[in-house]
Design an enzyme around this catalytic site. Structure first.
Site, short mmCIF file in Angstrom:
data_model
loop_
_atom_site.label_atom_id
_atom_site.label_comp_id
_atom_site.label_asym_id
_atom_site.label_seq_id
_atom_site.Cartn_x
_atom_site.Cartn_y
_atom_site.Cartn_z
N ASP A 1 0.78 -1.08 -0.20
CA ASP A 1 -0.01 0.10 0.02
C ASP A 1 0.91 1.62 -0.02
OD1 ASP A 1 -2.22 1.57 -0.21
OD2 ASP A 1 -2.84 0.86 2.13
N ASN B 1 1.53 3.33 -2.99
CA ASN B 1 2.31 3.30 -4.05
C ASN B 1 1.33 5.21 -4.68
OD1 ASN B 1 2.68 1.26 -4.34
ND2 ASN B 1 1.26 0.82 -5.72
N GLY B 2 0.00 5.13 -4.12
CA GLY B 2 -0.15 6.60 -4.73
C GLY B 2 0.20 7.30 -3.92
N ARG C 1 -0.27 8.83 -10.08
CA ARG C 1 0.17 7.84 -9.89
C ARG C 1 -0.07 6.02 -10.22
NH1 ARG C 1 -3.75 7.40 -4.82
NH2 ARG C 1 -4.12 5.05 -6.11
N HIS D 1 2.44 2.98 -9.29
CA HIS D 1 2.93 1.82 -9.26
C HIS D 1 4.01 1.05 -9.76
CE1 HIS D 1 -1.32 1.65 -7.58
NE2 HIS D 1 -1.97 2.66 -8.46
N THR E 1 -10.55 -6.69 -5.30
CA THR E 1 -11.72 -7.38 -5.78
C THR E 1 -12.46 -6.10 -6.28
OG1 THR E 1 -12.87 -8.22 -4.35
CG2 THR E 1 -12.25 -9.56 -5.73
N ASN F 1 -10.24 -3.27 -6.22
CA ASN F 1 -9.80 -2.11 -6.94
C ASN F 1 -10.37 -2.08 -8.43
OD1 ASN F 1 -7.00 -2.87 -5.70
ND2 ASN F 1 -7.70 -1.85 -4.73
N SER G 1 -8.75 -4.86 4.62
CA SER G 1 -8.71 -5.02 3.41
C SER G 1 -9.04 -5.81 2.50
CB SER G 1 -7.41 -3.56 2.95
OG SER G 1 -7.41 -2.52 3.23
N GLU H 1 -0.16 -11.78 13.43
CA GLU H 1 0.81 -11.08 13.95
C GLU H 1 0.42 -9.66 12.49
OE1 GLU H 1 1.82 -10.45 16.97
OE2 GLU H 1 0.79 -13.06 17.44
#
Ligand code: FPP
Length: 246
Positions: free
Chosen positions: A26, A28-29, A39, A43, A72, A74, A202, A213
Site C-alpha cells: 500500500d 503507491n499513490g 499514480r 505503481h 476485487t 480495486n 482490506s 500477527e
C-alpha cells in the site's frame, strides 16, 4: 492444562521466521503524489519493489509469501489507473517472474483470474504451469482477490459436495473449508505487514489470518526496503503468540 502460548524464539536462540508472510503493498499513490507524479508512476515504483522484496524473502528462507497486488474492490479506481496496473502485471508476468522461476520459486495466483483479458490469463496459466515444476518458496500473487469472495466460493463448493451426497453436513469442519481455499495445503498466515500506516485489513486473507500477527509500518510501499522487512521480522520474532490461550 497445556498452555497454547508459543515462544517465537527457537530453542537454539535463533530468530524464528514466519512460515507464511503476507504483504499488503500500500502507498503507491501517495508515493507518486509526494513527487508530483501520476499514480501510475507510483505503481511502477511499487512493481520494482515487489520484485526486490520477493527475491529478498526467497534469499532468507521464507517458506510461503503472499503479495496483495489487486483486490476485487480495486476495479472501482479510475479506468486509466486500472489500465496502467494491467500493463504492469503483464510486463512483470513476462519478465520478472521468469527470474523467480529460475530461483526455484513456485509462483501461484490467488483470486478470480477469469475476468482478466486473454493475454493476461495466458501469462497467469503459463507461470502457474512452470511454477508447478519448482519446489522452492511458494509465492502467491493475489490478483482480483477478495477474502470474503474466497470464503463464499469455498462454502459453495462444500455445499455442492453435500448436495451430491459425497460429504455429510457434520463433515464441514475448519480443516475441510481450509482445503477449499486458494491456499489449500499451505500454512495459515503467521505475519501480515502493511506499509503506508493504514490500520486496515482490506479483505486480505480473512480466514488465513485468523491468528496472524499484524505489523503496520509508516512507510510507503515503493520505499519499503529489505532493512524495513528485517525490522518487522525481528519484531515478529519477539512477539508472544498465544492463539487465544494464555
Ligand atoms: C495500493 O496502493 C497498491 C495497489 C492497489 C497496487 C499494488 C500493485 C503493485 C505494487 C504492482 C506490482 C504487482 C505486480 C503483480 C507486478 P494505493 O494505490 O492504494 O496507494 P495509496 O493508498 O497511497 O493511494
Amino acid at each position: 492444562m497445556k498452555s497454547t502460548a508459543q515462544n517465537n524464539s527457537s530453542q537454539e536462540g535463533q530468530r524464528v521466521l514466519p512460515r507464511h508472510l503476507g504483504i499488503i503493498m500500500d502507498g503507491n499513490g501517495r508515493w507518486a503524489k509526494k513527487r508530483g507524479l501520476p499514480r501510475s508512476m507510483g505503481h511502477r515504483a511499487g512493481a520494482a519493489n515487489f520484485k526486490k522484496i520477493i527475491r529478498y524473502c526467497n534469499s532468507i528462507g521464507i517458506e510461503c509469501l503472499t503479495m496483495y497486488a489487486f483486490s476485487t474492490e480495486n476495479w472501482k479506481r479510475p479506468k486509466e489507473e486500472v489500465g496502467a496496473l494491467m500493463v504492469l502485471f503483464k510486463q512483470y508476468l513476462k519478465d520478472a517472474l521468469k527470474e523467480f522461476l529460475k530461483e526455484n520459486v513456485q509462483v501461484r495466483f490467488i483470486g478470480d483470474s477469469s475476468v482478466f483479458d486473454e493475454g493476461l490469463q495466458t501469462l497467469i496459466r503459463k507461470n502457474e504451469e512452470l511454477g508447478r515444476t519448482k519446489n522452492g518458496m511458494i509465492l502467491n500473487i493475489a490478483m482480483n482477490y477478495g477474502g470474503r469472495a474466497e470464503i463464499v466460493q469455498a462454502a459453495r463448493s462444500l455445499a455442492k459436495q453435500v448436495q451430491a451426497g459425497t460429504r455429510k453436513p457434520e463433515e464441514i469442519t475448519e480443516e475441510a473449508l481450509s482445503q477449499q481455499l486458494y491456499t489449500a495445503g499451505q500454512p495459515d498466515l503467521d505475519l501480515v505487514i502493511r506499509p503506508s500506516g493504514e490500520y486496515r485489513i482490506s479483505n486480505f486473507m480473512l480466514w488465513q489470518s485468523a491468528y496472524a500477527e499484524y505489523i503496520v509500518m509508516d512507510i510507503l510501499w515503493p520505499d519499503f526496503t529489505p532493512e524495513n522487512l528485517e525490522w518487522a521480522l525481528d519484531e515478529y520474532a519477539n512477539r508472544n503468540r498465544r492463539f487465544g490461550g494464555v
